[in-house]
Enzyme design. Structure first.
Site, PDB file in Angstrom:
ATOM      1  CG  ASP A 117      61.201  89.557  99.194  1.00  0.00           C
ATOM      2  OD1 ASP A 117      62.115  90.238  99.683  1.00  0.00           O
ATOM      3  OD2 ASP A 117      61.132  89.289  97.982  1.00  0.00           O
ATOM      4  CD  GLU A 142      61.615  88.525  94.396  1.00  0.00           C
ATOM      5  OE1 GLU A 142      61.497  89.707  94.732  1.00  0.00           O
ATOM      6  OE2 GLU A 142      62.318  87.719  95.012  1.00  0.00           O
ATOM      7  CG  HIS A 153      66.616  91.441  89.333  1.00  0.00           C
ATOM      8  ND1 HIS A 153      65.776  90.482  88.849  1.00  0.00           N
ATOM      9  CD2 HIS A 153      66.775  91.189  90.646  1.00  0.00           C
ATOM     10  CE1 HIS A 153      65.438  89.672  89.836  1.00  0.00           C
ATOM     11  NE2 HIS A 153      66.025  90.077  90.933  1.00  0.00           N
ATOM     12  CB  SER A 185      60.933  88.682  85.246  1.00  0.00           C
ATOM     13  OG  SER A 185      61.866  87.902  84.518  1.00  0.00           O
ATOM     14  CG  ASP A 197      52.168  93.416  89.461  1.00  0.00           C
ATOM     15  OD1 ASP A 197      52.924  93.436  90.449  1.00  0.00           O
ATOM     16  OD2 ASP A 197      52.037  94.384  88.696  1.00  0.00           O
ATOM     17  CD  GLN A 225      71.220  83.154  93.392  1.00  0.00           C
ATOM     18  OE1 GLN A 225      70.553  82.320  92.804  1.00  0.00           O
ATOM     19  NE2 GLN A 225      71.122  84.440  93.144  1.00  0.00           N
ATOM     20  CG  HIS A 239      64.771  82.739  91.265  1.00  0.00           C
ATOM     21  ND1 HIS A 239      65.598  81.890  91.929  1.00  0.00           N
ATOM     22  CD2 HIS A 239      65.315  83.966  91.447  1.00  0.00           C
ATOM     23  CE1 HIS A 239      66.573  82.566  92.501  1.00  0.00           C
ATOM     24  NE2 HIS A 239      66.417  83.818  92.230  1.00  0.00           N
TER      25      HIS A 239
END
Lengths: 732, 220
Positions: free
Chosen positions: A122, A98, A54, A537, A497, A245, A100
């Site tokens: 970010d 991003e 990661h 990912s 991307d 989280q 998750h």
């Protein structure tokens, strides 16, 4: 010396513990070599997260280098928190997408919510006010109860976070496929705006400068989240729930406002959000990029729980936290701004010239690691690849289904039906600048406050193409994003991307990855569409079964005059003109899957020269004011595109062109449907430019779609078919 | 009309409101921080915009209603000053006791974000004078807690005394009692409503349906 209670409770650091932290024997050997001794538990934790897939991109980096990242309008490409491009008037768009994925399966609401929170940070960490959120979602088989639970949680999570922080969620895409059972994809994108001379970077500088912690307190949540995101799932994945989280969008909102206010001053030397691997990655990256050292005193970290160890604090992924390096003489002014917003502010260390990260806690040096080898010696793998075999040619396809019935089936299916149920739960208007809301245009349009200019934004990928031919699929994802921006009249500028793939240790998965990159790179080059940020990912597998390869693309374009932005809503008394050639390609089409029950053949070929020529032609016509509506032809083909235009404009159409199912439902690329008042002139202009154009019908105010052969479907019937899936699914 | 916009932590539609006020009033509204204890002198109109004040982790608006500035807003209201609360602002006004009733979770328990049609119940107030009688206008909704409720005596009184400002005209999606979307105080100088007229004041954003509210106030 007698060890403290905490010391005695610590596990023994050895190769076995390293393995449980995700470091293999060779990697642990490197750690021993760098340290020249057995690392402490905290040190091992730092190495393991920094070297996780990661954070280190150890399997993907060699391939990502192939992507074009430069253009005259690129200000910062990959390597910063987000990509930065010049959008004119001294402004920059800052954006990134991003994933998750892993957290969103374990705990859909919080996984998706914190995905939104993370990508927002970010972007605003670079000085940008976020002006839009988008997403790209993939879910498993809708027939499974767990899919419904995941969809519900993810949609509520995205809305719960985005609505509260007051950033409009303006676009996205959703696919369903059994390959995502147990491994949904949640990719979140944020776009922000900053003045080009007010962009903040993360490289620390200034020996002795204070290192400042801002935001929420640190708790024991999310410890080893980055490591969790770097392994496959199995039947015991639910046990990983404590690694997810919990988000607090209210604190994020305060953090946005406080940081943007502080950024109006000259106090900040460097700033970085605490994302994956929290305090570890932010401090290591800031000091590493600046070529300096950093010393942290963890006793001063604001803590939510008592008795936290150094290891726990360094590895915590508590949300809504930022790390800053400030000019010492501005530290008190900065404190006043942060505390005005009721956020914690603490000086937790300083910048040194040692080139090392030193972490102290309760008077003990818990970690002392040289920074250069921590990043330079990070593992880098050129893993073996096996090319995806070319799919067998598509055999004869039964195209006997009546056109109208096939259309009604297609526009009702989960992959093509209206997403209204989803976007009706997202605030898309906050900010007062949303020119085109979800489903009104091929890309969302958000105006820049105080300017005539607007951004066009989209997310795209067609995984069913990628699994059959990852190279063509990679190129298609880029081309479709470019086309969606183009269809609004905006000029496509750059891409972020989000590469979602299975286990990279399997050569066939790495082969998919390499081929997708190759296709993307070719398309980016041909379309002048550089990649400026991204995320990888991997290990998206459950019980050894991988997802469809999913290189999700987020794209941004600019239109100088927002009033010219084009939507898909059909207008009465216009001609419908198809731009681009139609071969009738049914391989991997939704027609083939939904009507014929097959997932077979090759995906449609991508002709990048035709994409460029056709798109540039269409954009010029839109900006010349000659077009009343425009929609690209993608999933479901031509007839689906026309039906979507008719529904959006509540305007009927009579179709004149003659063609078989392959003509109406083929998914040939590089095509657009334009509604214009003067078809003859448009077709002549297209032909003069060497572009195929044909008249396919005429739009009327009669509220029905009349198919070739005279069969008419009322817009009410179409709308019922199109709008039913999600409401019915969730009513059940 | 001199306007000020209250800013509580978590409010997120203040920028939209500033744009709408600037356009109709021809001047900048003043921004008033929640920790202030007094309103600027000679302020005519207090606007409380939408958002999630204090995260709305307690009842929506309950924390903001206890903020220092609200004592000054109550005094302003008692003097007959004008107050406009939209969405979270409406919730803050009910929690402050400046308007009757309460806003519960939407009936379907989901956040609702779409345009709705509102019927103007009377066009003789300072907020609605630029609407035609019986006008229907479009406004975006964006709320999780817009389900207006009050006891039936209060609802009867609101209706009987002409204190209902707007009703949902096309569909009552959040379950509000008697389709109520917005209400006035007894003196009709305080207005609270759930949908966002401030987000529809520019043709580029899809229309100017919400503009008459701000034009009415500007002309008052």
């Amino acid at each position: 010396m007698t060890p403290s209670v905490a010391e005695r409770a610590k596990p023994m650091v050895n190769a076995e513990l390293a393995k449980s932290f995700g470091l293999n024997a060779e990697e642990y050997g490197k750690v021993l070599e760098i340290m020249g001794r057995t690392p402490s538990l905290t040190e091992l934790g730092i190495f393991s997260v920094m070297w996780s897939e990661h954070c280190s991109y150890k399997s993907s980096r060699v391939w990502l280098r192939e992507l074009p990242t430069k253009a005259p309008w690129v200000i910062h490409g990959p390597g910063e928190n987000a990509g930065v491009i010049d959008i004119g008037e001294g402004l920059a768009a800052i954006f990134k997408m991003e994933s998750h994925n892993h957290p969103s399966f374990i705990e859909p609401y919080q996984g998706a919510a914190t995905g939104v929170g993370g990508i927002l940070r970010d972007v605003f960490t670079m000085g940008a006010r976020p002006i839009a959120n988008l997403n790209a979602l993939r879910f498993g088989d809708p027939a499974l109860p767990v899919t419904k639970r995941v969809v519900d949680g993810v949609v509520r999570g995205i809305g719960g976070y985005g609505n509260c922080v007051g950033v409009p969620t303006v676009g996205g895409e959703v696919n369903f496929h059994p390959a995502y059972n147990g491994n949904p994809l949640v990719n979140a994108m944020t776009v922000g705006i900053a003045a080009q001379d007010k962009i903040f970077l993360s490289a620390a500088a200034g020996i002795g400068n204070p290192v400042v912690y801002v935001g929420s307190k640190t708790g024991r949540d999310g410890i080893h989240g980055a490591t969790m995101a770097s392994t496959e799932f199995d039947a015991n994945s639910a046990e990983k729930r404590p690694t997810v989280q919990v988000g607090d969008p209210f604190t994020e909102k305060l953090l946005i406002e406080a940081c943007l206010e502080l950024m109006q001053t000259d106090a900040i030397v460097a700033i970085q959000d605490m994302g994956a691997a929290g305090l570890t990655s932010s401090s290591v990256e800031m000091a590493g990029k600046g070529g300096v050292g950093i010393e942290l005193v963890l006793d001063d970290v604001p803590q939510r729980e008592t008795g936290m160890s150094a290891y726990e604090m360094m590895l915590s992924e508590s949300q809504e936290r930022m790390l800053l390096v400030l000019k010492p003489e501005r530290a008190e002014m900065a404190r006043a701004i942060i505390e005005k917003w009721d956020l914690d502010y603490a000086i937790i260390g300083h910048i040194t010239d040692t080139g090392r990260i030193i972490v102290k806690h309760r008077g003990v040096v818990e970690a002392d690691i040289p920074l250069a080898p921590l990043s330079d010696a990070a593992p880098l793998y050129r893993r073996p690849t096996v090319a995806t075999p070319k799919p067998a040619p598509l055999g004869r396809v039964d195209t006997s289904a009546p056109l109208g019935e096939a259309l009604l089936t297609l526009i009702a299916c989960p992959d093509l039906c209206s997403r209204r149920w989803i976007f009706d739960q997202y605030d898309s208007t906050v900010g007062g600048q949303t020119v085109k809301r979800p489903a009104q245009a091929d890309a969302a349009i958000v105006r820049l406050e105080g300017s005539k200019r607007a951004l066009a934004m989209t997310t795209d990928c067609t995984p069913r193409y990628c699994v059959a031919d990852p190279e063509a699929g990679g190129a298609q994802a880029i081309a479709e994003a470019w086309r969606n921006i183009t269809a609004t009249g905006a000029r496509p500028l750059a891409v972020t991307d989000n590469m979602n793939f299975g286990n990279p240790e399997k050569p066939e998965i790495m082969g998919q990855f390499a081929a997708a990159i190759s296709g993307m790179a070719a398309a980016c080059k041909a379309l002048d569409f550089p990649v400026v940020s991204g995320n990888v990912s991997l290990y998206n597998e459950t019980e050894g079964r991988g997802i469809l390869p999913t290189p999700a693309i987020g794209a941004v374009g600019v239109i100088e005059d927002a009033a010219l932005a084009m939507g898909i809503a059909l207008k009465p008394d216009t001609d419908l003109v198809l731009i681009g050639a139609t071969a009738g390609h049914l391989g991997r089409s939704l027609y083939l899957r939904e009507i014929c029950g097959q997932e077979a053949g090759a995906p449609p070929p991508v002709d990048l020269a035709a994409e460029r020529a056709n798109g540039d032609f269409v954009r010029a016509r839109i900006l010349a004011g000659e077009v009343a509506a425009c929609h690209d032809v993608s999933d479901g083909g031509l007839l689906v595109a026309i039906a979507e235009m008719a529904l959006a404009g509540e305007t009927g159409a009579t179709l004149a062109a003659q063609g078989d199912a392959a003509f109406w439902f083929g998914e040939d690329q590089a095509r657009y449907v334009l509604a214009v008042s003067d078809a003859t002139a448009l077709i002549a202009a297209a032909n003069a430019a060497g572009i195929h154009a044909e008249l396919i019908g005429h739009a009327r105010a009669d509220k029905k779609l009349t198919l070739p052969g005279g069969i008419a479907i009322s817009l009410t019937q179409l709308a019922t078919a199109h709008e039913s899936f999600f409401p019915n699914w969730f009513a059940a | 009309m001199k306007a000020g916009i209250l800013l509580f932590p978590g409010i997120n539609r203040e920028r939209d409101m500033i744009l709408a006020v600037r356009q109709s009033f021809g001047h900048e509204p003043q921004i008033i921080w929640h920790k202030e204890t007094a309103l600027p002198a000679s302020l005519d109109l207090v606007i409380i915009p939408g958002g999630f004040s204090f995260g709305d982790y307690l009842r929506c608006g309950a924390m903001a209603a206890q903020s220092p500035i609200m004592a000054a807003v109550r005094a302003h209201a008692a003097r007959g000053g004008y107050v406009l609360g939209v969405c979270n602002g409406f919730q803050i006004l009910t929690e402050s006791g400046l308007l009757p009733g309460a806003l519960l979770r939407n009936a379907g328990l989901r956040f609702l974000s779409m345009d709705t049609l509102l019927r103007v119940e009377r066009n003789d107030t300072v907020f609605t004078s630029h609407f035609a009688a019986g006008a229907v206008f479009r406004a975006p909704m964006a709320h999780g807690d817009g389900n207006y409720t009050a006891d039936s005596a209060t609802l009867d009184r609101l209706e009987g005394e002409g204190l209902v400002a707007f009703r949902y005209h096309d569909a009552n999606r959040n379950g509000s009692a008697r389709d109520i979307a917005g209400i006035y105080s007894d003196n009709r100088r305080i207005l609270g409503l759930m949908p966002h007229p401030e987000d529809l004041v520019d043709p580029l954003m899809g229309g100017t349906d919400g503009k008459p509210i701000f034009d009415s106030l500007a002309a008052a």
